[in-house]
Enzyme design. Structure first.
Site, short mmCIF file in Angstrom:
data_model
loop_
_atom_site.label_atom_id
_atom_site.label_comp_id
_atom_site.label_asym_id
_atom_site.label_seq_id
_atom_site.Cartn_x
_atom_site.Cartn_y
_atom_site.Cartn_z
N GLU A 143 42.36 48.38 39.42
CA GLU A 143 42.14 47.18 40.22
C GLU A 143 42.13 47.53 41.70
OE1 GLU A 143 44.11 43.67 37.41
OE2 GLU A 143 45.24 44.40 39.14
N CYS A 144 41.10 47.10 42.41
CA CYS A 144 41.02 47.16 43.87
C CYS A 144 41.27 48.57 44.42
CB CYS A 144 41.98 46.13 44.48
SG CYS A 144 41.53 45.62 46.16
N GLY A 145 42.46 48.85 44.94
CA GLY A 145 42.74 50.18 45.45
C GLY A 145 42.58 51.25 44.39
N SER A 174 37.65 47.20 38.73
CA SER A 174 37.26 45.93 39.33
C SER A 174 38.06 45.69 40.60
CB SER A 174 37.50 44.79 38.33
OG SER A 174 37.45 43.53 38.94
N LEU A 199 40.36 51.15 42.02
CA LEU A 199 38.91 51.37 41.97
C LEU A 199 38.49 52.34 43.07
CD1 LEU A 199 36.12 48.68 41.63
CD2 LEU A 199 36.10 50.25 43.57
#
Length: 459
Positions: A331-333, A435, A335
């Site tokens: 998730e986020c970081g 994501s 990714l």
């Protein structure tokens, strides 16, 4: 829910509720009380500060992502051994996911918990007008118990006396605190908000300073009395954990760069039979042994890009894990760490794992902020195509180019709260799923169990 409780709300962001909540928590702990803290909304940062102040994990209470049943039950279980609960609000008291309704707001949580609200107001430059402002908040939602007002950034104690008289004359809730301007130490921040708290930023001395300021300027006896005058609202029976199937070991990235996890998600995974094994992409040489899957949460990889790049053995270990089509959820970081590299605002580029066929870059302005409802476009970590969860996005980075390599597809169909048009988001190939959305497992019953099955290779 018989635990004494208070909600600390603000008229807006920046009213001072975080500093006052920290100070109040520290002051209560100095009195020998076990304080359970909560944070309204999806924020990852404020809870780190409240966890340090209370020395207990701070729990997110999010009405839009989790719903009333879960919020009430989670509050009841978390406060089972606590003497008092302190809930810090989000933004302004009535601000949330919907401009025309209470969804996702502090007011919604306060109503669900039958909790009295202390309203923090920036009183700089105000006199009788404060009473008019408070009257609006008090009457906007008649089902809300607005129990007291804390006037922040006052010019003097005399200023506070004037405000107290104005509230009394207007028949408004009493003034429960006069906080003099600059009497609370500032909290450090960066582009996503406050920095993540650690003992470097929130020392015992800093906590004592906040506690002293609160003890000196807030009416503690009255505040404690308000907290205790709450109804005993029954909680919802907790769902029994399910640990059927073989044990699963999930490697969870956790260090200065990666630490954005909802405690409830982690607990749900453990209840579903997972063993979470922490590792540091910054400091460890390689992955822990015998892992079934990787969980790469968000954080600040851009702040530590040089250290992450330097740790070549770890980058290679993660790349090999991905190349073997082992389950990875990012998730986020996380990714960003799976990408080919991170391009910083100064133009420098730092190599990452290369598990995703593109690089990411930091932007000068925010890319996205807000709630998101996500739907699997294909079979994924939480079930078959069509499986829905709710989550949140907040990031200043983006993918430089969409994947051109064969086999990649979008991970989610995302519906954002401020847009009527669903969009494709995230990246999926095999058992790698990345994501920008931070999902909350409580938004879908059975999500954690499905995720553990995914990590076992059983879904």
């Amino acid at each position: 829910m018989s635990c004494p409780r208070l909600v600390i709300a603000g008229t807006s962001s920046g009213a001072g509720k975080t500093s006052l909540t920290l100070g109040l928590t520290a002051a209560l702990r100095r009195r020998g009380l076990k304080v359970q803290t909560f944070k309204v909304g999806p924020d990852f940062l404020d809870p780190t500060w409240l966890s340090l102040a209370s020395e207990r994990p701070c729990i997110n209470l999010d009405g839009w992502m989790c719903g009333e049943r879960y919020v009430r039950d989670r509050f009841a279980t978390a406060t089972a051994d606590a003497d008092i609960a302190i809930v810090e609000g989000v933004m302004g008291l009535f601000d949330g996911a919907d401009p025309a309704a209470a969804a996702g707001s502090t007011a919604e949580i306060a109503r669900w918990l039958d909790a009295p609200v202390l309203l923090v107001v920036n009183a700089h430059g105000m006199a009788r007008s404060l009473a008019a402002l408070v009257k609006g908040y008090a009457e906007f939602d008649p089902d809300l118990h607005l129990a007291g007002v804390i006037a922040n950034r006052c010019g003097s104690t005399r200023h506070g006396d004037w405000l107290s008289e104005a509230l009394c004359a207007a028949g408004m809730p009493p003034l429960t605190g006069t906080v003099i301007r600059d009497s609370l130490p500032p909290l450090p921040s960066r582009h996503l908000g406050l920095v993540t708290a650690d003992r470097q930023h929130l020392t015992s001395e800093a906590l004592n300073t906040l506690a002293d300021a609160v003890e000196r300027q807030l009416d503690m006896p009255r505040i404690l009395d308000l907290a205790e005058k709450v109804p005993a609202t029954p909680g919802v029976a907790a769902t029994a954990s399910s640990t059927e199937g073989r044990p699963v070991r999930i490697g969870m990235a956790f260090d200065e760069a990666f630490h954005f996890y909802y405690p409830d998600n982690l607990q749900a995974l453990e209840d579903a039979g997972a063993t979470l094994v922490r590792f540091s992409p910054m400091h460890d040489d390689t992955l822990p042994a015998d892992l079934d899957a990787l969980l790469l949460g968000g954080g600040y990889p851009e702040e530590y890009a040089d250290t992450l790049e330097t740790n070549q053995t770890m980058r290679q270990a993660v790349a090999d894990f991905a190349a073997a089509d082992r389950p990875i959820y990012a998730e986020c970081g996380g990714l960003m760490y799976l990408s080919e590299g991170i391009e910083l605002r100064d133009g420098s580029r730092h190599a990452m794992t290369g598990a995703l066929p593109f690089a990411t870059r930091m932007l000068a302005t925010r890319k996205r902020l807000g709630y998101a409802e996500v739907r699997h476009l294909a079979h994924g970590p939480f079930g078959p195509a069509g499986t829905c969860l709710r989550g949140h996005e907040f990031h200043y980075s983006e993918a430089i180019a969409e994947p051109a390599a064969p086999g990649w597809q979008s991970a989610w169909q995302v519906s954002y709260r401020r847009s009527n048009k669903p969009v494709a988001e995230g990246y999926q190939r095999g058992r790698l799923f990345a994501s920008y959305v931070h999902t909350h497992f409580a938004s879908r019953p059975g999500a954690a169990r499905a995720f553990v099955d995914f990590c076992r290779g059983e879904s």
